[in-house]
Design a protein around this motif. Structure first.
Motif, short mmCIF file in Angstrom:
data_model
loop_
_atom_site.label_atom_id
_atom_site.label_comp_id
_atom_site.label_asym_id
_atom_site.label_seq_id
_atom_site.Cartn_x
_atom_site.Cartn_y
_atom_site.Cartn_z
N PRO A 31 -15.43 10.78 -0.03
CA PRO A 31 -15.05 11.96 -0.94
C PRO A 31 -14.01 11.30 -2.22
O PRO A 31 -14.03 11.84 -3.19
CB PRO A 31 -14.26 12.92 0.02
CG PRO A 31 -14.08 12.21 1.37
CD PRO A 31 -15.25 11.08 1.26
N ASP A 33 -14.23 8.41 -3.71
CA ASP A 33 -14.98 7.77 -4.82
C ASP A 33 -15.63 8.86 -5.60
O ASP A 33 -15.62 8.95 -6.82
CB ASP A 33 -15.97 6.94 -4.20
CG ASP A 33 -15.82 5.85 -3.63
OD1 ASP A 33 -14.65 5.39 -3.72
OD2 ASP A 33 -16.22 5.01 -2.70
N PHE A 34 -16.02 10.00 -5.22
CA PHE A 34 -16.70 11.25 -5.53
C PHE A 34 -15.62 11.79 -6.47
O PHE A 34 -16.18 12.29 -7.94
CB PHE A 34 -17.02 12.21 -4.39
CG PHE A 34 -17.55 13.52 -5.28
CD1 PHE A 34 -18.80 13.77 -5.74
CD2 PHE A 34 -16.84 14.71 -5.05
CE1 PHE A 34 -19.35 14.62 -6.53
CE2 PHE A 34 -17.32 15.96 -5.77
CZ PHE A 34 -18.27 15.92 -6.12
N MET A 35 -14.40 11.89 -5.91
CA MET A 35 -13.33 12.60 -7.01
C MET A 35 -13.00 11.79 -8.07
O MET A 35 -13.01 12.17 -9.34
CB MET A 35 -11.96 12.61 -5.96
CG MET A 35 -11.98 13.77 -5.03
SD MET A 35 -12.30 15.08 -6.00
CE MET A 35 -12.92 16.33 -4.39
N GLN A 36 -13.12 10.35 -7.92
CA GLN A 36 -12.92 9.53 -9.07
C GLN A 36 -13.87 9.73 -9.99
O GLN A 36 -13.75 9.77 -11.24
CB GLN A 36 -12.77 8.08 -8.75
CG GLN A 36 -11.20 7.83 -7.72
CD GLN A 36 -10.88 6.43 -7.82
OE1 GLN A 36 -11.77 5.51 -7.42
NE2 GLN A 36 -9.70 6.01 -7.85
N ALA A 37 -15.51 9.66 -9.49
CA ALA A 37 -16.32 9.78 -10.65
C ALA A 37 -16.42 11.38 -11.31
O ALA A 37 -16.73 11.40 -12.39
CB ALA A 37 -17.78 9.57 -9.61
N SER A 38 -15.82 12.14 -10.34
CA SER A 38 -15.82 13.50 -11.11
C SER A 38 -14.87 13.52 -12.38
O SER A 38 -15.28 14.39 -13.26
CB SER A 38 -15.42 14.57 -10.18
OG SER A 38 -16.38 14.38 -8.86
N ALA A 39 -13.83 12.77 -12.34
CA ALA A 39 -13.06 12.56 -13.44
C ALA A 39 -13.66 12.61 -14.61
O ALA A 39 -13.20 13.12 -15.76
CB ALA A 39 -12.04 11.54 -13.25
N VAL A 41 -16.51 13.83 -15.77
CA VAL A 41 -16.86 15.12 -16.27
C VAL A 41 -15.62 16.03 -16.70
O VAL A 41 -15.83 16.62 -17.80
CB VAL A 41 -17.41 16.01 -15.19
CG1 VAL A 41 -17.80 17.60 -15.34
CG2 VAL A 41 -18.50 15.28 -14.28
N LEU A 42 -14.50 15.88 -16.07
CA LEU A 42 -13.23 16.62 -16.77
C LEU A 42 -13.04 16.04 -17.97
O LEU A 42 -12.51 16.79 -18.88
CB LEU A 42 -12.29 16.15 -15.56
CG LEU A 42 -11.14 17.33 -15.77
CD1 LEU A 42 -11.46 18.69 -15.12
CD2 LEU A 42 -9.98 16.71 -14.86
#
Lengths: 220, 400
Positions: A31, A33-39, A41-42
């Motif tokens: 999770p 790593d997923f949060m960092q990758a989601s940045a 999109v932001l």
């Protein structure tokens, strides 16, 4: 709720990221790593916001014909043209907007790169003028700084070293400049870095715990 | 004259001898390169072991082996080692990677956790692939619940968190906290006052990095207090920003400052402007603002790189009062030279709390001081133990 939910999310995600430093297990690392990758999109949404602001501010200046408005016009036209050309060149059938032979690559090589190099080249002149002021000896501390700087600069020049080869090694300027760089300079730098690292941790903790919440904007 | 001829039995023996020599010569010539090194496959490496990498998420296996006898010292050459992986001891084998000669270890970072793997390593030279392969397995990569190399970081982090919570609780209970004066922070109000007297705007630069850098957060926190002061003094503020997310936050900060000062009517929605994430495009824009609009005060707070001197020197030439703050050690000398006041390292992070005066924020500053004393004692104890030949404490503190 408008403030509580962002604060809760900030706290939970902040703690998750801290935890991921200590816990390598996939229950935490995946999770995180997923949060960092989601940045990413932001950030993409943020760029739309930034681009809209550039256009709004510059259109406003053009319409009101503020002083220097033709420059605003050049900026707006340049922005729109670069975006349009990049979008066309970036299509899959063209292989990417920075490929050789594309217009985007030409803009990068012929316009952006020379302008950025020019700005960087100016730095040499600014360093010279700043150094001139820095080495004016007005106080005892300024005198120490000037002497240390002189030793470091001369000690790093091959000619000076060649001229002092007759002296014992500890008397050469190169040895002195190495000592200045390794001992007092390094000690001061590390002290600043330790203080700054603690400041970073304290600021991060204040944000995670919701003590520092000014970034959320005005209370309503 | 009649040519000399050997008798028939001798001719047969001579012919056979020639054939044997020719074959031997051809064989030896074919097995040598220009350096004279025999072109036959080098011997295989030996002692191949594979183990799970500790303190990871179960995505890595480490291989170790002993070099081939032909690696550098042998009569044949080893060019590189080829690493192969399979799910079964008999294959099929998949080439994972190749490493240069003289290498004796490799970390496979492409494995799936909890899955068995067999490995083999072969040496390859000009003569081809080694005929004998070093095979081992099965090995399984597992994930760990705690990174044991980071015990010391955890202990000190928890200690620091405890200090922060203690001082915040103390501040909330109403106990006054003494704070030393920071001249750079006091100079911010002085700079805004001077800009007001000159009838010129204030230029605020919150660094050139995105919001994921904590210095940008610190710069934006200070911005709110600066905007509050400009609202109170009825002075215009301009904030050119490099990235979109800090841009949105900066807009809120400035608006918040004007609201807190009771002057929402004076707030200019164009005060904060998105410029460009490109370093020198940003410098060109800000340099233009400095030279065209001649702000009375320049405040630099955040992360800065090569542009620090370009901005500060341009600002110096315009005669504006300049206050800077950064934790980027290599840029500090430039700001010290070109600006009137400089916040060094931790002072940047303290400035927001200092300016706001919020007891909870101020409390955390005391925790930083206490932690610095703790670290100082740790360094002294570590030096003493190392001098006495005890390395246990140093090893415990090492994170790698």
């Amino acid at each position: 709720m408008k403030r509580e939910i962002p604060l809760l999310l900030t706290g939970a995600l902040g703690l998750l990221m801290i935890l991921s430093f200590f816990v390598p297990h996939q229950w935490i690392s995946v999770p995180a790593d997923f949060m960092q990758a989601s940045a990413i999109v932001l950030v993409a949404f943020g760029y739309v916001l930034g681009g809209a602001n550039v256009l709004r501010v510059n259109f406003s200046a053009i319409i009101k014909q503020k002083s220097g408005w033709p420059y605003n016009l050049v900026l707006v036209l340049g922005l729109i043209a670069t975006l349009a050309i990049g979008a066309v060149d970036g299509c899959a059938n063209r292989g990417g907007f920075l490929n050789e032979g594309t217009t985007s690559k030409w803009i990068y090589d012929q316009l952006y790169s020379p302008m950025a190099s020019t700005m960087f080249a100016l730095l040499a002149f600014y360093i010279a003028s700043a150094a001139f002021r820095a080495f004016r000896i007005r106080t005892f501390e300024a005198g120490l700084l000037a002497v240390a700087a002189l030793i470091v600069m001369l000690g790093r020049v091959p000619l000076t070293n060649a001229l002092t080869t007759w002296a014992p090694e500890w008397m050469r300027l190169q040895a002195w400049q190495e000592w200045i760089m390794d001992v007092p300079q390094n000690a001061a730098k590390r002290a600043i870095l330790i203080g700054a690292a603690l400041g970073v941790m304290a600021t991060g903790l204040r944000v995670i715990l919701g003590i520092e919440r000014t970034y959320l904007g005005a209370e309503e | 004259m009649r040519p000399f001829r050997l008798p028939d039995p001798l001719r047969v023996v001579a012919l056979l001898a020639w054939v044997v020599c020719a074959v031997a010569f051809a064989g030896s010539a074919g097995a040598q390169d220009s350096t004279g090194v025999a072109q036959i496959a080098p011997a295989a490496p030996s002692g191949l072991t594979v183990s799970d990498v500790a303190n990871d998420a179960g995505r890595q296996l480490e291989l170790n082996w002993k070099r081939s006898p032909d690696d550098r010292t042998g009569s044949t050459l080893v060019t590189f080692y080829q690493i192969e992986r399979a799910d079964q001891p008999g294959g099929p084998w998949e080439v994972v990677d190749s490493v240069a000669m003289a290498t004796e270890s490799y970390v496979d970072q492409s494995v799936r956790r909890e899955q068995s793997y067999f490995y083999r390593v072969s040496s390859i030279g000009p003569g081809g692939l080694t005929p004998a392969l070093s095979v081992t397995g099965p090995a399984v990569a597992t994930s760990q619940f705690f990174n044991t190399a980071r015990w010391s970081v955890l202990v000190y982090t928890l200690g620091f968190f405890a200090f922060v919570m203690f001082f915040i609780a103390r501040a909330q209970s109403g106990q006054k906290t003494f704070l030393r004066r920071i001249p750079g922070v006091d100079a911010i109000e002085e700079a805004i006052g001077r800009a007001t007297e000159m009838g010129r705007p204030v230029l605020y630069i919150p660094g050139i990095l995105d919001i994921d850098d904590i210095q940008t957060v610190a710069g934006l926190v200070i911005l709110e207090s600066v905007a509050k002061l400009t609202a109170r003094y009825q002075t215009a503020i301009r904030v050119p920003v490099t990235y979109p997310i800090p841009f949105a936050i900066a807009q809120d900060m400035v608006k918040n400052g004007y609201l807190s000062a009771g002057r929402p009517d004076a707030h200019d929605p164009d005060a904060v402007q998105f410029v460009s994430p490109e370093q020198f495009a940003y410098v060109a824009n800000v340099g233009g603002i400095m030279l065209r609009d001649r702000p009375g005060a320049h405040i630099f707070m955040g992360a800065f790189y090569a542009e620090s001197l370009l901005l500060a020197e341009t600002g110096f030439q315009t005669g504006a009062i300049q206050v800077a703050g950064t934790a980027n050690v290599h840029q500090l000398p430039f700001f010290v030279v070109a600006c009137d006041y400089t916040l060094i390292g931790e002072e940047l992070f303290a400035a927001g709390a200092y300016l706001s005066g919020d007891p909870k924020l101020v409390g955390s500053l005391k925790a930083i001081d206490l932690m610095k004393i703790t670290l100082l004692l740790t360094i002294l104890v570590g030096c003493a133990l190392e001098t006495l030949g005890h390395h246990g404490f140093t090893n415990w503190m090492a994170t790698q």
